[in-house]
Design a protein around this motif. Structure first.
Motif, PDB file in Angstrom:
ATOM      1  N   VAL A  45       0.799  -1.222   0.000  1.00  0.00           N
ATOM      2  CA  VAL A  45       0.000   0.000   0.000  1.00  0.00           C
ATOM      3  C   VAL A  45       0.836   1.279   0.000  1.00  0.00           C
ATOM      4  CG1 VAL A  45      -2.000  -1.053   1.084  1.00  0.00           C
ATOM      5  CG2 VAL A  45      -0.209  -0.074   2.509  1.00  0.00           C
ATOM      6  N   GLY A  46       2.168   1.135  -0.087  1.00  0.00           N
ATOM      7  CA  GLY A  46       2.996   2.330  -0.210  1.00  0.00           C
ATOM      8  C   GLY A  46       3.491   2.874   1.108  1.00  0.00           C
ATOM      9  N   LYS A  47       3.219   2.167   2.205  1.00  0.00           N
ATOM     10  CA  LYS A  47       3.721   2.657   3.491  1.00  0.00           C
ATOM     11  C   LYS A  47       5.203   2.321   3.638  1.00  0.00           C
ATOM     12  CE  LYS A  47       2.471   3.163   8.272  1.00  0.00           C
ATOM     13  NZ  LYS A  47       1.504   2.860   9.323  1.00  0.00           N
ATOM     14  N   PRO A  69       0.696   6.359  -0.668  1.00  0.00           N
ATOM     15  CA  PRO A  69      -0.529   5.608  -0.376  1.00  0.00           C
ATOM     16  C   PRO A  69      -1.757   6.140  -1.113  1.00  0.00           C
ATOM     17  CG  PRO A  69       0.706   5.907   1.639  1.00  0.00           C
ATOM     18  CD  PRO A  69       1.462   6.636   0.557  1.00  0.00           C
ATOM     19  N   TYR A  70      -1.878   7.489  -1.196  1.00  0.00           N
ATOM     20  CA  TYR A  70      -3.092   8.000  -1.848  1.00  0.00           C
ATOM     21  C   TYR A  70      -3.133   7.679  -3.342  1.00  0.00           C
ATOM     22  CZ  TYR A  70      -0.606  12.101  -3.705  1.00  0.00           C
ATOM     23  OH  TYR A  70       0.244  12.932  -4.387  1.00  0.00           O
ATOM     24  N   ASN A 110      -4.189   4.070  -3.653  1.00  0.00           N
ATOM     25  CA  ASN A 110      -5.635   3.974  -3.449  1.00  0.00           C
ATOM     26  C   ASN A 110      -6.383   4.384  -4.711  1.00  0.00           C
ATOM     27  OD1 ASN A 110      -8.241   5.626  -2.826  1.00  0.00           O
ATOM     28  ND2 ASN A 110      -8.098   4.063  -1.240  1.00  0.00           N
ATOM     29  N   ARG A 153      -7.642  -0.161   1.768  1.00  0.00           N
ATOM     30  CA  ARG A 153      -7.115  -0.901   2.903  1.00  0.00           C
ATOM     31  C   ARG A 153      -7.965  -0.700   4.153  1.00  0.00           C
ATOM     32  NH1 ARG A 153      -1.249  -0.398   5.950  1.00  0.00           N
ATOM     33  NH2 ARG A 153      -1.813  -1.823   7.601  1.00  0.00           N
TER      34      ARG A 153
END
Lengths: 251, 399
Positions: free
Chosen positions: A50-52, A72-73, A76, A82
């Motif tokens: 998710v890019g974290k 993250p955005y 999404n 998530r």
């Protein structure tokens, strides 16, 4: 068709090799569970999707596009939603407002300076949010502050917020952690309903074997940062390697 | 009306009404009476009420909605003031170009400062904004005021001199800030019986601006943008995982509130064409934080109330001196009179900050929602009392 392709992903935190050579392929319109003992790297893997977190090596492809290096955005907006282990909702806002925000994100993108027209004038958003609340059976709570909801309702709200964006892939991080049995069963029913009725792929990280075996059509077992086996639920249950690594003699 | 719901239209009209009749209701005591010193209906103070009201409304858009506590908003106030005086110096005393430029320039500065500061949140953001404001203060106070390049005129403060170009100035126009010939100092004195009311052009211009600002703030609060800002305050993590980029939202809020502050600064210069660096000092930044919290952060009307409250006490309490106190307590025996005056002395005159500090503490501890919460509680209490009275009135005749 696999919608999510994880290839050779590795992640190291100082001296700890959290993930190594993780390969995972999630097929479209399935419920794919990722299980494993504590410290197996389940959450690290999810955070890489998710890019974290940025993996040290390997690739993560969603629907043919790489997600690595994106915020993250952005991920999404590509179609991955998530759900967190403890429900992450907007506690200070009402339930209806909570539901409207993802609808705005879906319609207007990551940023729009929409500062003058009133929220109440956005009929399409209101309608979508109300419809989603109806689907989550929360319409009667629409004017409550989200922070005042019960744990189970917060979870429903969070799942509803994710679904209102019509994501292609829904990631759930231990969705029933810390829940009473009744709430757990309600969540299982809700997730079943979602996967049956919607054109959606679900990837779920879970501890509770009851949840895993009632939902998943495919299971990956992770141990010490690397996938042990990936198979159908019936075969996982009988697999001696899995028993040894994770389920133990009681399973 | 105006794209607002009934409740918001009502509060807009209430504020508009109060602002229009302020010169009358703020002067409840006859001019010659002993109580006249509590009158607040004179132009200087009323102008401050509405100008700092604008400042606080803008600050509340940032702090009240997103929760980002800027401790350097006075920088934009000062920048607005300097911009406006420069327009007076170059173009002439008409206030319109000055006000427009002050909004634009402070917006540009807010964009730059916000872009850097908003990389951090919480206390780090506050400290970064404070640092920028103190740098601006130092620049204005000394660095940008040297014989070769004098932008701010340092300690003396920027003002208009006889040898300034003032390209559009004509002799027929007033030699003071004016709106197309109407001097900002033009005051119509209305004497009714023992009362004297002052209707001042500068005040009504600022009041009009404040109403426009208040209206825009309501629209922002009720818009999808406002909803996003409240979402930023509530849960940034959820925002990021919902496909929303929080950075531009907070930056937009920061720039909007910076422009509000710039407008307030421009208006300060418009009613008194002298801009000094002390306007940018950290105490001025702290004051707007106090106003917003005292009135009620995140509420629409709170910041305006807070601004009025603080400016009123600043002016009224600081005017009371020992001499006045002695005349109030003259009825007490001599020793007791001196003792009472001795007790009250630290809280008046220059000590009014002490009074303000105590009031602020009381409000924060007992009314965390500020004066607005106080009002709401009072309203509820009255409502309950009414509700209690009505059934008892009904049951009594039955007995």
């Amino acid at each position: 068709m696999s919608i999510l392709e994880v290839k050779n992903v590795g992640k190291r935190f100082g001296g700890l090799q959290a993930l190594s050579k993780v390969n995972l392929s999630v097929k479209e319109n399935t419920v794919h569970a990722i299980i494993g003992p504590n410290g197996a790297g389940k959450s690290t893997l999810l955070n890489c999707l998710v890019g974290k977190l940025m993996p040290d090596s390997g690739s993560v492809m969603f629907d043919g596009q790489s997600v690595l290096g994106r915020a993250p955005y952005e991920i999404n907006q590509m179609g991955i939603s998530r759900v967190f282990q403890t429900p992450e909702i907007f506690g200070d806002l009402t339930v209806l407002e909570n539901m409207m925000i993802p609808c705005f994100a879906k319609r207007d993108g990551a940023f729009t300076l929409n500062a003058l027209p009133g929220v109440q004038k956005q009929k399409d958003i209101l309608q979508k949010a109300e419809q989603m609340l109806e689907e989550m059976r929360m319409s009667d709570k629409r004017h409550m502050h989200a922070a005042a909801l019960s744990r189970g309702d917060k979870r429903r709200l969070e799942i509803g917020m994710c679904l209102s964006q019509d994501p292609r892939l829904l990631l759930l991080d231990e969705p029933t952690a810390g829940m009473a049995r009744a709430d757990t069963n309600n969540t299982i029913d809700l997730l079943k309903e979602i996967s049956d009725q919607r054109d959606i792929t679900i990837a779920i990280i879970e501890h509770d074997m009851h949840v895993v075996f009632s939902l998943a059509n495919r299971i990956t077992v992770l141990a010490q940062g690397t996938p042990l086996v990936e198979d159908d639920p019936e075969n996982i249950r009988g697999n001696p390697k899995v028993r040894e690594a994770y389920l133990g003699e009681t399973a | 009306m105006f794209g607002l719901n009934t409740k918001d239209t009502k509060s807009l009209f209430i504020v508009a009404f109060l602002v229009v009749v302020a010169p009358f209701i703020l002067n409840p005591f006859p001019a010659a009476s002993a109580m006249a010193q509590f009158n607040a209906g004179y132009p200087d103070l009323m102008q401050k009420f509405v100008i700092f009201g604008i400042f606080a409304i803008g600050f509340n858009i940032l702090f009240g909605l997103t929760g980002y506590l800027s401790f350097g908003h006075a920088a934009f106030l000062g920048i607005g003031s300097y911009s406006c005086v420069w327009m007076f110096k170059l173009l002439g005393y008409n206030v319109i170009p000055g006000i427009v430029l002050s909004v634009i320039i402070s917006g540009i500065f807010a964009l730059a400062i916000g872009f850097v500061s908003l990389r951090r949140s919480g206390i780090y953001f506050s400290i970064l904004t404070l640092a920028f404001a103190q740098m601006s203060f130092a620049l204005a106070y000394s660095v940008l005021s040297n014989p070769k390049f004098n932008l701010t005129n340092g300690e003396t403060g920027l003002q208009v001199y006889a040898n300034d170009p003032q390209w559009f100035h004509r002799d027929s126009l007033p030699d003071l800030p004016h709106l197309f010939g109407l001097s900002m100092r033009a005051t119509h004195k209305l004497e009714i019986g023992a009362w004297e009311f002052q209707l001042n052009a500068g005040y009504y211009l600022c009041a009009l601006m404040m109403l426009v600002c208040f209206y825009l703030a309501i629209r922002i609060f009720r818009s999808p943008f406002g909803l996003m800002l409240r979402a930023v305050k509530s849960n940034q993590q959820r925002m990021n995982y919902t496909g929303l980029n929080t950075r531009p939202y907070t930056l937009a809020a920061f720039v909007i509130s910076g422009m509000y502050a710039g407008l307030a600064g421009g208006l300060l210069s418009a009613v008194d064409p002298l801009a000094g660096a002390e306007r940018m000092q950290w105490t001025a930044s702290g004051e707007v934080v106090l106003m917003t919290i005292l009135g009620g952060a995140g509420t629409l009307i709170g910041p305006v109330l807070g601004a009025g409250f603080i400016k009123y006490f600043e002016n009224i309490f600081s005017k009371i001196n020992d001499h006045v106190l002695h005349s109030w307590f003259a009825f007490l025996p001599d020793g007791l009179e001196d003792f009472v005056v001795f007790l009250i002395h630290p809280f008046i005159g220059k000590g009014w900050h002490l009074t303000l500090g105590i009031l602020f503490m009381l409000v924060v501890i007992f009314l965390p929602g500020g004066l607005v919460e106080g009002g709401q509680r009072l309203g509820k209490w009255l409502h309950r009392r009414k509700a209690k009275d009505t059934p008892s009135a009904k049951t009594e005749p039955a007995e």
